[in-house]
Design a protein around this motif. Structure first.
Motif, PDB file in Angstrom:
ATOM      1  N   MET A   1      27.565 -36.575 -13.015  1.00 38.74           N
ATOM      2  CA  MET A   1      28.017 -37.798 -13.668  1.00 38.74           C
ATOM      3  C   MET A   1      27.308 -39.018 -13.073  1.00 38.74           C
ATOM      4  O   MET A   1      26.910 -39.944 -13.793  1.00 38.74           O
ATOM      5  CB  MET A   1      29.533 -37.949 -13.518  1.00 38.74           C
ATOM      6  CG  MET A   1      30.357 -37.004 -14.365  1.00 38.74           C
ATOM      7  SD  MET A   1      30.363 -37.507 -16.096  1.00 38.74           S
ATOM      8  CE  MET A   1      31.375 -36.205 -16.802  1.00 38.74           C
ATOM      9  N   ASN A   2      27.144 -39.017 -11.752  1.00 37.02           N
ATOM     10  CA  ASN A   2      26.466 -40.136 -11.105  1.00 37.02           C
ATOM     11  C   ASN A   2      25.008 -40.244 -11.534  1.00 37.02           C
ATOM     12  O   ASN A   2      24.461 -41.344 -11.660  1.00 37.02           O
ATOM     13  CB  ASN A   2      26.555 -40.002  -9.581  1.00 37.02           C
ATOM     14  CG  ASN A   2      27.830 -40.618  -9.026  1.00 37.02           C
ATOM     15  OD1 ASN A   2      28.761 -40.905  -9.773  1.00 37.02           O
ATOM     16  ND2 ASN A   2      27.862 -40.811  -7.726  1.00 37.02           N
ATOM     17  N   ASN A   3      24.359 -39.107 -11.768  1.00 37.89           N
ATOM     18  CA  ASN A   3      22.974 -39.134 -12.245  1.00 37.89           C
ATOM     19  C   ASN A   3      22.892 -39.778 -13.624  1.00 37.89           C
ATOM     20  O   ASN A   3      21.977 -40.568 -13.903  1.00 37.89           O
ATOM     21  CB  ASN A   3      22.404 -37.717 -12.288  1.00 37.89           C
ATOM     22  CG  ASN A   3      22.088 -37.177 -10.907  1.00 37.89           C
ATOM     23  OD1 ASN A   3      21.924 -37.942  -9.954  1.00 37.89           O
ATOM     24  ND2 ASN A   3      22.017 -35.864 -10.778  1.00 37.89           N
ATOM     25  N   LEU A   4      23.836 -39.443 -14.503  1.00 38.58           N
ATOM     26  CA  LEU A   4      23.876 -40.071 -15.826  1.00 38.58           C
ATOM     27  C   LEU A   4      24.114 -41.571 -15.712  1.00 38.58           C
ATOM     28  O   LEU A   4      23.506 -42.369 -16.444  1.00 38.58           O
ATOM     29  CB  LEU A   4      24.982 -39.445 -16.676  1.00 38.58           C
ATOM     30  CG  LEU A   4      24.699 -38.113 -17.366  1.00 38.58           C
ATOM     31  CD1 LEU A   4      25.942 -37.650 -18.137  1.00 38.58           C
ATOM     32  CD2 LEU A   4      23.516 -38.234 -18.321  1.00 38.58           C
ATOM     33  N   LEU A   5      24.995 -41.962 -14.792  1.00 34.15           N
ATOM     34  CA  LEU A   5      25.292 -43.378 -14.610  1.00 34.15           C
ATOM     35  C   LEU A   5      24.085 -44.118 -14.038  1.00 34.15           C
ATOM     36  O   LEU A   5      23.753 -45.227 -14.483  1.00 34.15           O
ATOM     37  CB  LEU A   5      26.506 -43.538 -13.696  1.00 34.15           C
ATOM     38  CG  LEU A   5      27.084 -44.947 -13.542  1.00 34.15           C
ATOM     39  CD1 LEU A   5      27.441 -45.546 -14.901  1.00 34.15           C
ATOM     40  CD2 LEU A   5      28.314 -44.916 -12.630  1.00 34.15           C
ATOM     41  N   ALA A   6      23.407 -43.513 -13.077  1.00 30.94           N
ATOM     42  CA  ALA A   6      22.202 -44.127 -12.498  1.00 30.94           C
ATOM     43  C   ALA A   6      21.112 -44.272 -13.550  1.00 30.94           C
ATOM     44  O   ALA A   6      20.399 -45.286 -13.607  1.00 30.94           O
ATOM     45  CB  ALA A   6      21.707 -43.291 -11.320  1.00 30.94           C
ATOM     46  N   GLN A   7      20.979 -43.264 -14.397  1.00 28.68           N
ATOM     47  CA  GLN A   7      19.997 -43.317 -15.484  1.00 28.68           C
ATOM     48  C   GLN A   7      20.328 -44.468 -16.434  1.00 28.68           C
ATOM     49  O   GLN A   7      19.425 -45.194 -16.893  1.00 28.68           O
ATOM     50  CB  GLN A   7      20.007 -41.995 -16.251  1.00 28.68           C
ATOM     51  CG  GLN A   7      19.091 -41.949 -17.466  1.00 28.68           C
ATOM     52  CD  GLN A   7      19.257 -40.638 -18.239  1.00 28.68           C
ATOM     53  OE1 GLN A   7      19.516 -39.589 -17.662  1.00 28.68           O
ATOM     54  NE2 GLN A   7      19.126 -40.723 -19.564  1.00 28.68           N
ATOM     55  N   ALA A   8      21.614 -44.654 -16.721  1.00 28.80           N
ATOM     56  CA  ALA A   8      22.030 -45.746 -17.599  1.00 28.80           C
ATOM     57  C   ALA A   8      21.711 -47.108 -16.983  1.00 28.80           C
ATOM     58  O   ALA A   8      21.305 -48.043 -17.689  1.00 28.80           O
ATOM     59  CB  ALA A   8      23.524 -45.633 -17.894  1.00 28.80           C
ATOM     60  N   ILE A   9      21.887 -47.234 -15.681  1.00 26.87           N
ATOM     61  CA  ILE A   9      21.569 -48.489 -14.993  1.00 26.87           C
ATOM     62  C   ILE A   9      20.079 -48.788 -15.099  1.00 26.87           C
ATOM     63  O   ILE A   9      19.662 -49.922 -15.392  1.00 26.87           O
ATOM     64  CB  ILE A   9      22.015 -48.409 -13.514  1.00 26.87           C
ATOM     65  CG1 ILE A   9      23.543 -48.383 -13.429  1.00 26.87           C
ATOM     66  CG2 ILE A   9      21.459 -49.592 -12.722  1.00 26.87           C
ATOM     67  CD1 ILE A   9      24.083 -48.126 -12.037  1.00 26.87           C
ATOM     68  N   THR A  10      19.258 -47.762 -14.889  1.00 28.25           N
ATOM     69  CA  THR A  10      17.807 -47.931 -14.994  1.00 28.25           C
ATOM     70  C   THR A  10      17.406 -48.326 -16.415  1.00 28.25           C
ATOM     71  O   THR A  10      16.603 -49.253 -16.620  1.00 28.25           O
ATOM     72  CB  THR A  10      17.085 -46.631 -14.594  1.00 28.25           C
ATOM     73  OG1 THR A  10      17.410 -46.320 -13.235  1.00 28.25           O
ATOM     74  CG2 THR A  10      15.579 -46.777 -14.731  1.00 28.25           C
ATOM     75  N   GLU A  11      17.973 -47.639 -17.407  1.00 31.07           N
ATOM     76  CA  GLU A  11      17.644 -47.927 -18.808  1.00 31.07           C
ATOM     77  C   GLU A  11      18.077 -49.336 -19.204  1.00 31.07           C
ATOM     78  O   GLU A  11      17.449 -49.963 -20.071  1.00 31.07           O
ATOM     79  CB  GLU A  11      18.318 -46.905 -19.710  1.00 31.07           C
ATOM     80  CG  GLU A  11      17.729 -45.505 -19.608  1.00 31.07           C
ATOM     81  CD  GLU A  11      18.517 -44.490 -20.408  1.00 31.07           C
ATOM     82  OE1 GLU A  11      19.602 -44.843 -20.926  1.00 31.07           O
ATOM     83  OE2 GLU A  11      18.044 -43.334 -20.528  1.00 31.07           O
ATOM     84  N   ALA A  12      19.125 -49.837 -18.575  1.00 33.96           N
ATOM     85  CA  ALA A  12      19.593 -51.186 -18.875  1.00 33.96           C
ATOM     86  C   ALA A  12      18.758 -52.247 -18.161  1.00 33.96           C
ATOM     87  O   ALA A  12      18.942 -53.451 -18.406  1.00 33.96           O
ATOM     88  CB  ALA A  12      21.062 -51.326 -18.488  1.00 33.96           C
ATOM     89  N   GLY A  13      17.854 -51.799 -17.296  1.00 30.08           N
ATOM     90  CA  GLY A  13      16.932 -52.727 -16.643  1.00 30.08           C
ATOM     91  C   GLY A  13      17.362 -53.246 -15.292  1.00 30.08           C
ATOM     92  O   GLY A  13      16.846 -54.257 -14.810  1.00 30.08           O
TER      93      GLY A  13
END
Length: 422
Positions: free
Chosen positions: A336-348
Protein backbone atom coordinates in the motif's frame (compact mmCIF):
# COMPACT_ATOMS: atom_id res chain seq x y z
CA UNK A 1 -8.70 28.38 -9.17
CA UNK A 2 -7.98 24.74 -10.11
CA UNK A 3 -10.16 21.78 -9.15
CA UNK A 4 -8.08 20.64 -6.18
CA UNK A 5 -7.95 24.16 -4.73
CA UNK A 6 -11.72 24.47 -5.07
CA UNK A 7 -12.21 21.15 -3.31
CA UNK A 8 -9.72 22.10 -0.58
CA UNK A 9 -11.61 25.35 0.03
CA UNK A 10 -14.86 23.44 0.53
CA UNK A 11 -13.20 21.00 2.96
CA UNK A 12 -11.75 23.94 4.89
CA UNK A 13 -15.20 25.50 5.21
CA UNK A 14 -16.53 22.26 6.65
CA UNK A 15 -13.59 21.96 9.08
CA UNK A 16 -14.23 25.52 10.27
CA UNK A 17 -17.96 24.84 10.72
CA UNK A 18 -17.34 21.63 12.68
CA UNK A 19 -14.85 23.51 14.88
CA UNK A 20 -17.64 25.82 16.13
CA UNK A 21 -19.18 22.84 17.95
CA UNK A 22 -17.54 22.35 21.34
CA UNK A 23 -18.17 21.52 24.99
CA UNK A 24 -16.37 24.75 25.90
CA UNK A 25 -16.96 28.30 24.73
CA UNK A 26 -13.19 28.77 24.59
CA UNK A 27 -11.32 26.33 22.33
CA UNK A 28 -12.52 23.05 20.82
CA UNK A 29 -13.46 20.04 22.94
CA UNK A 30 -15.61 17.14 21.70
CA UNK A 31 -15.08 14.11 23.89
CA UNK A 32 -16.64 10.76 23.08
CA UNK A 33 -20.39 10.60 23.75
CA UNK A 34 -20.83 14.17 24.99
CA UNK A 35 -23.62 16.42 23.63
CA UNK A 36 -21.02 18.39 21.65
CA UNK A 37 -19.70 15.18 20.11
CA UNK A 38 -23.22 14.10 19.12
CA UNK A 39 -23.98 17.51 17.60
CA UNK A 40 -20.72 17.45 15.63
CA UNK A 41 -21.38 13.92 14.43
CA UNK A 42 -24.87 14.91 13.28
CA UNK A 43 -23.37 17.72 11.20
CA UNK A 44 -20.91 15.36 9.50
CA UNK A 45 -23.74 12.86 8.98
CA UNK A 46 -25.79 15.53 7.21
CA UNK A 47 -22.90 16.13 4.80
CA UNK A 48 -22.58 12.40 4.14
CA UNK A 49 -26.28 12.00 3.50
CA UNK A 50 -26.21 15.07 1.25
CA UNK A 51 -23.69 13.19 -0.91
CA UNK A 52 -26.25 10.40 -1.49
CA UNK A 53 -24.23 7.90 0.54
CA UNK A 54 -25.68 5.02 2.57
CA UNK A 55 -25.02 6.19 6.13
CA UNK A 56 -25.42 4.53 9.54
CA UNK A 57 -24.23 4.99 13.12
CA UNK A 58 -22.94 1.80 14.73
CA UNK A 59 -23.20 0.77 18.37
CA UNK A 60 -19.97 2.44 19.55
CA UNK A 61 -21.01 5.68 17.84
CA UNK A 62 -18.87 5.45 14.69
CA UNK A 63 -20.39 7.26 11.71
CA UNK A 64 -20.16 5.04 8.62
CA UNK A 65 -20.89 5.90 4.98
CA UNK A 66 -20.63 3.28 2.26
CA UNK A 67 -20.27 3.17 -1.53
CA UNK A 68 -21.27 -0.30 -2.69
CA UNK A 69 -19.64 -2.17 -5.56
CA UNK A 70 -21.77 -3.99 -8.10
CA UNK A 71 -19.82 -7.08 -7.12
CA UNK A 72 -21.58 -8.28 -3.94
CA UNK A 73 -18.64 -10.54 -3.07
CA UNK A 74 -16.15 -7.65 -3.24
CA UNK A 75 -13.92 -6.73 -0.32
CA UNK A 76 -14.07 -3.40 1.51
CA UNK A 77 -11.54 -0.58 1.40
CA UNK A 78 -11.84 1.85 4.31
CA UNK A 79 -11.09 5.58 4.39
CA UNK A 80 -11.16 6.85 7.97
CA UNK A 81 -10.07 9.07 10.79
CA UNK A 82 -11.75 10.34 13.98
CA UNK A 83 -14.02 13.22 15.01
CA UNK A 84 -13.49 13.22 18.79
CA UNK A 85 -10.90 15.62 20.21
CA UNK A 86 -8.64 16.21 23.15
CA UNK A 87 -9.49 19.03 25.55
CA UNK A 88 -8.74 22.47 24.04
CA UNK A 89 -7.91 20.89 20.70
CA UNK A 90 -7.08 22.14 17.23
CA UNK A 91 -9.44 21.94 14.25
CA UNK A 92 -7.61 19.46 12.03
CA UNK A 93 -6.54 16.45 14.09
CA UNK A 94 -9.01 13.81 12.89
CA UNK A 95 -11.63 15.87 11.01
CA UNK A 96 -9.21 16.58 8.16
CA UNK A 97 -9.00 12.88 7.31
CA UNK A 98 -12.74 12.31 7.62
CA UNK A 99 -13.70 15.30 5.47
CA UNK A 100 -11.00 14.59 2.89
CA UNK A 101 -12.44 11.08 2.66
CA UNK A 102 -15.94 12.47 2.24
CA UNK A 103 -14.72 14.66 -0.63
CA UNK A 104 -13.19 11.58 -2.29
CA UNK A 105 -16.50 9.71 -2.11
CA UNK A 106 -18.40 12.73 -3.42
CA UNK A 107 -16.12 12.75 -6.47
CA UNK A 108 -16.68 9.04 -7.08
CA UNK A 109 -20.45 9.52 -6.87
CA UNK A 110 -20.41 12.49 -9.24
CA UNK A 111 -18.20 10.65 -11.73
CA UNK A 112 -20.35 7.50 -11.42
CA UNK A 113 -17.24 5.36 -11.05
CA UNK A 114 -17.95 1.62 -11.17
CA UNK A 115 -16.11 0.28 -8.15
CA UNK A 116 -14.51 -3.17 -8.12
CA UNK A 117 -14.64 -3.11 -4.30
CA UNK A 118 -16.78 -1.48 -1.63
CA UNK A 119 -15.52 1.76 -0.08
CA UNK A 120 -16.51 2.66 3.49
CA UNK A 121 -15.80 6.04 5.04
CA UNK A 122 -15.67 5.90 8.84
CA UNK A 123 -15.62 8.80 11.29
CA UNK A 124 -14.39 7.00 14.40
CA UNK A 125 -16.09 8.01 17.64
CA UNK A 126 -13.12 7.78 20.00
CA UNK A 127 -9.46 7.78 19.06
CA UNK A 128 -8.09 10.18 21.66
CA UNK A 129 -9.28 8.23 24.73
CA UNK A 130 -9.82 11.39 26.77
CA UNK A 131 -13.07 10.50 28.52
CA UNK A 132 -12.34 6.87 29.45
CA UNK A 133 -8.54 6.99 29.34
CA UNK A 134 -8.29 4.27 26.72
CA UNK A 135 -7.73 5.00 23.05
CA UNK A 136 -9.18 3.55 19.83
CA UNK A 137 -12.63 2.60 21.16
CA UNK A 138 -14.16 3.21 17.73
CA UNK A 139 -11.55 1.51 15.57
CA UNK A 140 -11.21 -1.48 17.89
CA UNK A 141 -14.89 -2.24 17.40
CA UNK A 142 -14.47 -2.11 13.61
CA UNK A 143 -11.34 -4.26 13.83
CA UNK A 144 -13.09 -6.81 16.04
CA UNK A 145 -10.64 -6.32 18.92
CA UNK A 146 -12.79 -4.39 21.40
CA UNK A 147 -12.17 -5.43 25.01
CA UNK A 148 -15.54 -6.08 26.68
CA UNK A 149 -14.06 -5.42 30.12
CA UNK A 150 -13.80 -1.73 29.18
CA UNK A 151 -17.58 -1.46 29.39
CA UNK A 152 -17.31 -1.11 33.18
CA UNK A 153 -14.80 1.77 33.04
CA UNK A 154 -16.07 5.04 34.50
CA UNK A 155 -15.43 8.63 33.47
CA UNK A 156 -14.70 11.35 36.03
CA UNK A 157 -18.43 11.65 36.76
CA UNK A 158 -18.86 7.94 37.46
CA UNK A 159 -20.65 7.23 34.16
CA UNK A 160 -19.74 3.79 32.85
CA UNK A 161 -18.85 3.22 29.21
CA UNK A 162 -21.94 0.98 28.97
CA UNK A 163 -24.15 3.85 30.13
CA UNK A 164 -22.49 6.29 27.73
CA UNK A 165 -23.03 3.94 24.79
CA UNK A 166 -26.67 3.40 25.78
CA UNK A 167 -27.25 7.14 26.13
CA UNK A 168 -25.86 7.62 22.62
CA UNK A 169 -28.40 5.13 21.30
CA UNK A 170 -25.97 2.23 20.99
CA UNK A 171 -26.35 -1.35 22.15
CA UNK A 172 -23.39 -3.02 23.85
CA UNK A 173 -24.76 -6.43 22.84
CA UNK A 174 -24.28 -5.46 19.18
CA UNK A 175 -20.64 -4.28 19.32
CA UNK A 176 -19.21 -7.54 18.00
CA UNK A 177 -21.52 -7.37 14.97
CA UNK A 178 -20.16 -3.96 13.96
CA UNK A 179 -16.74 -5.40 13.07
CA UNK A 180 -15.68 -5.84 9.46
CA UNK A 181 -14.56 -9.50 9.28
CA UNK A 182 -10.83 -9.87 8.60
CA UNK A 183 -11.53 -11.77 5.37
CA UNK A 184 -13.60 -8.84 4.02
CA UNK A 185 -10.90 -6.17 4.30
CA UNK A 186 -9.10 -4.94 1.18
CA UNK A 187 -7.16 -2.20 2.97
CA UNK A 188 -7.20 0.95 5.05
CA UNK A 189 -6.17 4.54 4.27
CA UNK A 190 -5.96 7.46 6.69
CA UNK A 191 -4.96 11.04 5.92
CA UNK A 192 -3.81 12.98 8.98
CA UNK A 193 -1.84 16.07 9.87
CA UNK A 194 1.78 15.24 10.64
CA UNK A 195 1.70 16.62 14.22
CA UNK A 196 5.44 17.15 13.84
CA UNK A 197 7.68 19.79 12.22
CA UNK A 198 9.48 17.84 9.47
CA UNK A 199 7.20 18.70 6.56
CA UNK A 200 6.77 22.27 7.78
CA UNK A 201 10.52 22.87 7.97
CA UNK A 202 11.13 21.30 4.55
CA UNK A 203 8.08 22.95 2.95
CA UNK A 204 6.83 19.64 1.57
CA UNK A 205 3.04 19.08 1.59
CA UNK A 206 2.74 15.34 2.23
CA UNK A 207 4.61 12.25 3.39
CA UNK A 208 4.19 8.48 3.56
CA UNK A 209 3.96 7.00 7.05
CA UNK A 210 6.14 3.91 7.32
CA UNK A 211 5.41 3.02 10.94
CA UNK A 212 3.57 4.13 14.06
CA UNK A 213 5.39 4.22 17.37
CA UNK A 214 4.40 1.88 20.16
CA UNK A 215 3.07 3.45 23.31
CA UNK A 216 2.80 2.74 27.02
CA UNK A 217 0.67 4.84 29.35
CA UNK A 218 1.16 4.53 33.08
CA UNK A 219 -0.55 6.04 36.12
CA UNK A 220 2.04 6.56 38.87
CA UNK A 221 0.96 7.34 42.44
CA UNK A 222 3.32 8.43 45.23
CA UNK A 223 1.87 8.04 48.72
CA UNK A 224 3.32 9.81 51.71
CA UNK A 225 1.81 11.43 54.79
CA UNK A 226 -0.22 14.63 54.68
CA UNK A 227 0.70 17.06 57.42
CA UNK A 228 0.64 20.65 58.57
CA UNK A 229 2.97 22.83 56.50
CA UNK A 230 3.95 24.86 59.52
CA UNK A 231 4.58 22.19 62.14
CA UNK A 232 6.28 19.17 60.50
CA UNK A 233 10.08 19.62 60.30
CA UNK A 234 11.56 19.50 56.79
CA UNK A 235 13.68 16.44 57.53
CA UNK A 236 10.71 14.47 58.91
CA UNK A 237 8.33 14.87 55.98
CA UNK A 238 6.92 12.25 53.60
CA UNK A 239 6.11 14.72 50.83
CA UNK A 240 4.46 12.88 47.96
CA UNK A 241 4.61 15.89 45.65
CA UNK A 242 8.37 16.27 46.15
CA UNK A 243 8.75 12.62 45.15
CA UNK A 244 6.54 13.10 42.10
CA UNK A 245 8.47 16.23 41.14
CA UNK A 246 11.74 14.32 41.28
CA UNK A 247 10.22 11.64 39.07
CA UNK A 248 8.95 14.21 36.54
CA UNK A 249 12.44 15.64 36.11
CA UNK A 250 13.93 12.14 35.92
CA UNK A 251 11.53 11.30 33.08
CA UNK A 252 12.62 14.42 31.20
CA UNK A 253 16.32 13.62 31.63
CA UNK A 254 15.75 10.00 30.61
CA UNK A 255 14.02 11.08 27.40
CA UNK A 256 16.65 13.69 26.56
CA UNK A 257 19.43 11.13 26.91
CA UNK A 258 17.66 8.78 24.46
CA UNK A 259 15.86 11.25 22.23
CA UNK A 260 16.84 9.53 18.98
CA UNK A 261 14.86 6.44 19.98
CA UNK A 262 12.20 7.37 22.51
CA UNK A 263 10.05 10.18 23.90
CA UNK A 264 8.91 10.31 27.53
CA UNK A 265 6.27 12.69 28.89
CA UNK A 266 4.47 13.47 32.14
CA UNK A 267 1.33 15.33 31.10
CA UNK A 268 -0.90 15.12 34.18
CA UNK A 269 -0.35 15.77 37.88
CA UNK A 270 -3.07 15.30 40.49
CA UNK A 271 -2.40 16.48 44.04
CA UNK A 272 -5.16 15.00 46.22
CA UNK A 273 -6.76 17.35 48.76
CA UNK A 274 -4.38 20.10 47.71
CA UNK A 275 -3.98 23.15 49.94
CA UNK A 276 -1.21 25.70 50.30
CA UNK A 277 -0.73 24.89 53.97
CA UNK A 278 -0.77 21.08 53.67
CA UNK A 279 2.15 18.77 52.88
CA UNK A 280 0.91 16.66 49.96
CA UNK A 281 0.21 13.10 51.04
CA UNK A 282 -1.06 11.54 47.81
CA UNK A 283 0.02 12.54 44.29
CA UNK A 284 -0.66 10.83 40.96
CA UNK A 285 1.07 11.63 37.68
CA UNK A 286 0.87 10.20 34.19
CA UNK A 287 3.71 8.71 32.17
CA UNK A 288 3.58 8.44 28.38
CA UNK A 289 6.36 6.48 26.64
CA UNK A 290 6.63 6.10 22.85
CA UNK A 291 9.09 4.46 20.49
CA UNK A 292 9.03 2.71 17.10
CA UNK A 293 11.39 0.12 18.62
CA UNK A 294 9.57 -2.47 20.77
CA UNK A 295 12.69 -3.52 22.70
CA UNK A 296 13.67 0.06 23.53
CA UNK A 297 10.10 0.80 24.64
CA UNK A 298 10.10 -2.18 27.03
CA UNK A 299 13.55 -1.26 28.33
CA UNK A 300 12.48 2.34 29.00
CA UNK A 301 9.37 1.20 30.79
CA UNK A 302 11.33 -1.06 33.15
CA UNK A 303 14.07 1.52 33.73
CA UNK A 304 11.64 4.28 34.72
CA UNK A 305 9.69 1.94 36.94
CA UNK A 306 12.91 1.03 38.75
CA UNK A 307 13.75 4.73 39.04
CA UNK A 308 10.31 5.51 40.53
CA UNK A 309 10.75 2.69 43.06
CA UNK A 310 14.16 4.08 44.07
CA UNK A 311 12.71 7.57 44.58
CA UNK A 312 9.88 6.19 46.72
CA UNK A 313 12.21 4.09 48.82
CA UNK A 314 14.66 6.94 49.42
CA UNK A 315 11.85 9.30 50.44
CA UNK A 316 9.91 6.69 52.47
CA UNK A 317 6.94 6.88 50.14
CA UNK A 318 4.54 4.24 48.90
CA UNK A 319 4.36 3.66 45.15
CA UNK A 320 1.51 2.38 42.97
CA UNK A 321 2.51 1.73 39.36
CA UNK A 322 -0.51 1.08 37.11
CA UNK A 323 -0.06 0.27 33.41
CA UNK A 324 -3.15 1.84 31.83
CA UNK A 325 -2.54 1.05 28.18
CA UNK A 326 0.09 -0.39 25.86
CA UNK A 327 0.29 -0.74 22.09
CA UNK A 328 3.10 -2.30 20.10
CA UNK A 329 4.84 -0.43 17.26
CA UNK A 330 3.07 -0.94 13.94
CA UNK A 331 4.56 -1.06 10.43
CA UNK A 332 2.39 0.21 7.59
CA UNK A 333 1.82 -2.15 4.66
CA UNK A 334 4.68 -2.07 2.14
CA UNK A 335 2.51 -2.71 -0.91
CA UNK A 336 0.00 0.00 0.00
CA UNK A 337 2.85 2.38 0.83
CA UNK A 338 4.42 1.75 -2.59
CA UNK A 339 1.14 2.73 -4.27
CA UNK A 340 0.95 5.84 -2.11
CA UNK A 341 4.57 6.80 -2.85
CA UNK A 342 3.91 6.30 -6.56
CA UNK A 343 0.89 8.61 -6.29
CA UNK A 344 3.01 11.29 -4.60
CA UNK A 345 5.58 11.08 -7.40
CA UNK A 346 2.89 11.23 -10.10
CA UNK A 347 1.40 14.29 -8.43
CA UNK A 348 4.79 16.00 -8.71
CA UNK A 349 5.96 15.97 -5.10
CA UNK A 350 9.03 14.62 -3.35
CA UNK A 351 8.48 11.32 -1.55
CA UNK A 352 9.25 11.68 2.16
CA UNK A 353 8.91 8.74 4.56
CA UNK A 354 8.17 9.39 8.23
CA UNK A 355 7.55 7.41 11.40
CA UNK A 356 4.56 8.64 13.40
CA UNK A 357 5.23 9.29 17.05
CA UNK A 358 1.51 9.85 17.61
CA UNK A 359 -0.96 7.00 17.78
CA UNK A 360 -3.65 6.58 15.13
CA UNK A 361 -6.65 4.38 14.41
CA UNK A 362 -4.42 2.58 11.89
CA UNK A 363 -2.85 0.81 14.89
CA UNK A 364 -5.75 -1.57 15.72
CA UNK A 365 -6.87 -1.74 12.08
CA UNK A 366 -3.42 -2.91 10.93
CA UNK A 367 -4.02 -6.19 12.78
CA UNK A 368 -6.75 -7.12 10.28
CA UNK A 369 -6.02 -5.08 7.14
CA UNK A 370 -3.14 -3.68 5.06
CA UNK A 371 -2.91 -0.09 6.33
CA UNK A 372 -1.31 3.01 4.90
CA UNK A 373 -1.26 6.65 6.01
CA UNK A 374 -0.65 10.01 4.37
CA UNK A 375 0.72 12.84 6.48
CA UNK A 376 -0.23 16.43 5.60
CA UNK A 377 2.00 19.37 6.53
CA UNK A 378 0.77 21.43 9.48
CA UNK A 379 1.83 24.77 10.93
CA UNK A 380 5.15 24.32 12.76
CA UNK A 381 4.09 20.77 13.61
CA UNK A 382 1.77 22.09 16.33
CA UNK A 383 -1.08 19.78 17.34
CA UNK A 384 -3.45 19.19 20.28
CA UNK A 385 -3.49 22.97 20.47
CA UNK A 386 -5.80 25.72 19.12
CA UNK A 387 -2.85 26.96 17.00
CA UNK A 388 -3.07 23.76 14.91
CA UNK A 389 -3.40 24.78 11.25
CA UNK A 390 -3.16 23.48 7.66
CA UNK A 391 -2.75 25.58 4.53
CA UNK A 392 -5.18 25.09 1.64
CA UNK A 393 -2.36 24.45 -0.81
CA UNK A 394 -1.18 21.48 1.27
CA UNK A 395 -4.71 20.12 1.54
CA UNK A 396 -5.07 20.49 -2.24
CA UNK A 397 -1.85 18.51 -2.66
CA UNK A 398 -3.20 15.78 -0.37
CA UNK A 399 -6.37 15.58 -2.49
CA UNK A 400 -4.30 15.28 -5.66
CA UNK A 401 -2.24 12.47 -4.16
CA UNK A 402 -5.25 10.63 -2.74
CA UNK A 403 -7.06 10.83 -6.09
CA UNK A 404 -4.11 9.17 -7.79
CA UNK A 405 -3.73 6.62 -5.01
CA UNK A 406 -7.36 5.51 -5.23
CA UNK A 407 -7.19 5.44 -9.03
CA UNK A 408 -4.09 3.21 -8.89
CA UNK A 409 -5.72 0.97 -6.30
CA UNK A 410 -8.79 0.51 -8.47
CA UNK A 411 -6.66 -0.18 -11.57
CA UNK A 412 -4.41 -2.67 -9.79
CA UNK A 413 -7.41 -4.48 -8.28
CA UNK A 414 -9.07 -4.75 -11.69
CA UNK A 415 -5.83 -6.07 -13.19
CA UNK A 416 -5.57 -8.80 -10.57
CA UNK A 417 -9.21 -9.80 -11.16
CA UNK A 418 -8.64 -10.05 -14.93
CA UNK A 419 -5.50 -12.18 -14.42
CA UNK A 420 -7.40 -14.54 -12.10
CA UNK A 421 -10.27 -14.88 -14.58
CA UNK A 422 -7.84 -15.69 -17.40
Amino acid sequence: MDTYTTRATRIMRRIQELATISEDTQGITRRFGTPAFLTGRALVQSWMEGASLAVRVDSIGNLRARLVSQNPAAKTFVLASHIDTVVNAGKFDGPLGVLLGLDMLEQLVQQQVQLPFHIELIAFSDEEGVRYHTTYLGSKVVAGSFDQSLLQKQDNKGITLTDAITTMGGNVEQLAFDAIPAADWLGYFEAHIEQGPVLWERDIPVAVVTAIAGQQRVEVTFRGMAGHAGTVPMNMRQDALAGAAEFVLAVEQFGLARQEHIVATVGKLDVRNAASNVIPGDVTCSLDLRSPDAMRLTSAYEALRTHAEAIAQRRTLGLVWNLVQQTAPVACNAEMNNLLAQAITEAGYEVVSLVSGAGHDAVPISAVAPATMLFVRCFKGISHNPLENVEERDLAAALHVTDRFLSSLISSYLSVRVEREI
